[in-house]
Scaffold this active site. Sequence first.
Site, PDB file in Angstrom:
ATOM      1  N   ARG A  96       0.288  -4.772   5.509  1.00 13.56           N
ATOM      2  CA  ARG A  96       1.951  -4.368   5.740  1.00 13.56           C
ATOM      3  C   ARG A  96       2.337  -4.902   7.109  1.00 13.56           C
ATOM      4  O   ARG A  96       3.177  -4.319   7.794  1.00 13.56           O
ATOM      5  CB  ARG A  96       2.095  -2.585   5.871  1.00 13.56           C
ATOM      6  CG  ARG A  96       1.590  -2.010   4.714  1.00 13.56           C
ATOM      7  CD  ARG A  96       2.540  -2.213   3.587  1.00 13.56           C
ATOM      8  NE  ARG A  96       2.572  -1.284   2.505  1.00 13.56           N
ATOM      9  CZ  ARG A  96       1.560  -1.349   1.384  1.00 13.56           C
ATOM     10  NH1 ARG A  96       0.814  -2.389   1.361  1.00 13.56           N
ATOM     11  NH2 ARG A  96       1.428  -0.589   0.468  1.00 13.56           N
TER      12      ARG A  96
ATOM     13  N   GLU B  99       5.106   3.440   8.915  1.00  9.40           N
ATOM     14  CA  GLU B  99       5.279   2.209   8.134  1.00  9.40           C
ATOM     15  C   GLU B  99       6.823   1.736   8.185  1.00  9.40           C
ATOM     16  O   GLU B  99       6.975   0.507   8.282  1.00  9.40           O
ATOM     17  CB  GLU B  99       4.703   2.258   6.936  1.00  9.40           C
ATOM     18  CG  GLU B  99       4.622   0.978   6.220  1.00  9.40           C
ATOM     19  CD  GLU B  99       4.582   1.434   4.474  1.00  9.40           C
ATOM     20  OE1 GLU B  99       5.707   0.690   4.228  1.00  9.40           O
ATOM     21  OE2 GLU B  99       3.684   1.620   3.938  1.00  9.40           O
TER      22      GLU B  99
ATOM     23  N   SER C  58       5.637   5.043   1.188  1.00  6.88           N
ATOM     24  CA  SER C  58       4.665   5.660   2.284  1.00  6.88           C
ATOM     25  C   SER C  58       5.587   5.507   3.536  1.00  6.88           C
ATOM     26  O   SER C  58       5.767   4.755   4.018  1.00  6.88           O
ATOM     27  CB  SER C  58       3.503   4.562   2.352  1.00  6.88           C
ATOM     28  OG  SER C  58       2.774   4.781   1.071  1.00  6.88           O
TER      29      SER C  58
END
Length: 338
Positions: A164, A334, A239
């Site tokens: 990520r 995130e 998420s």
Amino acid sequence: MKISQKKSLKPYNTFGLEVKADYFAEANSVYEIVSALNFAREENLKIMLLNGGSNLLLTHDFEGLILKLNLKGIEIIDENEDFVWVKVQSGENWHDFVQWTLEKDFGGLENLSLIPGNSGTAPMQNIGAYGVEIKDKMTELSALHIENREIEIFTNAECQFGYRESIFKNERKGQFIILDVTFQLTKKNHFLNTSYGAITSELDKLNIKNPTIQDISKAVISIRQSKLPDPKDIGNSGSFFKNPMIPKSEFEKLQKEFPAISGYVSGEEVKVAAGWLIENAGWKGKRFGDAGVHEKQALVLVNYGNATGQEIYDLSQRIMDDILDKFGIQLEREVNII
Ligand code: EPU
């Protein structure tokens, strides 16, 4: 190009948060992007780019110019007997692009079906799901340098992809506008990635023995739909936290206390399932006003209607404090917080 003022961003962020931007413009071409950049420079405005608005938590009104990128188009730029190179413009919806590749029977992106957002933001955070990340298939991208207005090519290696992560979230943050992204896909002998347990069991459930890339996409869609809320129904950003990496020794200690703890070994480290930690700390399905933790996936925070970005942020902070307290693990967000 039209520039609006005091524009509501509610339709433009998948959390469905009601915040306003002082100025808002949509760019359909590189020419329009440059015009918007010129306007921001003349008026001395801060600028923020918006693509699919799917990885964003807006906690306050934005004093500056929001630039929504609408560059469209998909083209085959090269091919040989085995592979095809496909270039997608940044404003194309990611899932629609994946479906386009599958209709042509081009393999590689099927595990990444139904990820929200647009194609141009996919490399920013190296989107990934079910054992595949965009970095495995991307060859290069082109991006416009905001200051000097030059278009630069970044090879896969130059994007410095990680879990990520990419150079565009780190060293070169805020400096580039991604214009298009090129992928190398298979035309035959597709490599099927069914390593992620949930895919195998979903294929069994669907009674599929020799899956095609289209079957894998179907399985992924079905798993995602059963666990992840559709932003059209409940505001969310996928998420909310990353899965934390901890040293193996620390994981083994936690395992003694919590034998069911879920994690994937990767070298000397373990990627711990943050969803497991959050669920087992008792947060799954909790709701405070309109801000909550999704009832089927504890890694996803949701807006049931009229939550503010600040309320969702505060909830995320309480969860992070609690996980640190209970498991000694520091979670990291995130999504981008604005
Ligand atoms: N789990 C729980 N409770 C939960 C959720 C998860 O106990 O509420 C545990 C289970 O043990 C499960 C494990 O966590 O086996 C993993 O769960 P899941 O397969 O749902 O994946 P994840 O680790 O929660 C990651 C990505 C998702 C991606 C899936 C599938 C991150 C931060 N998230 O989630 O990506 O779709 O794997 O590959 O890496 C996103 O980034 O927005 C996203 C949705």
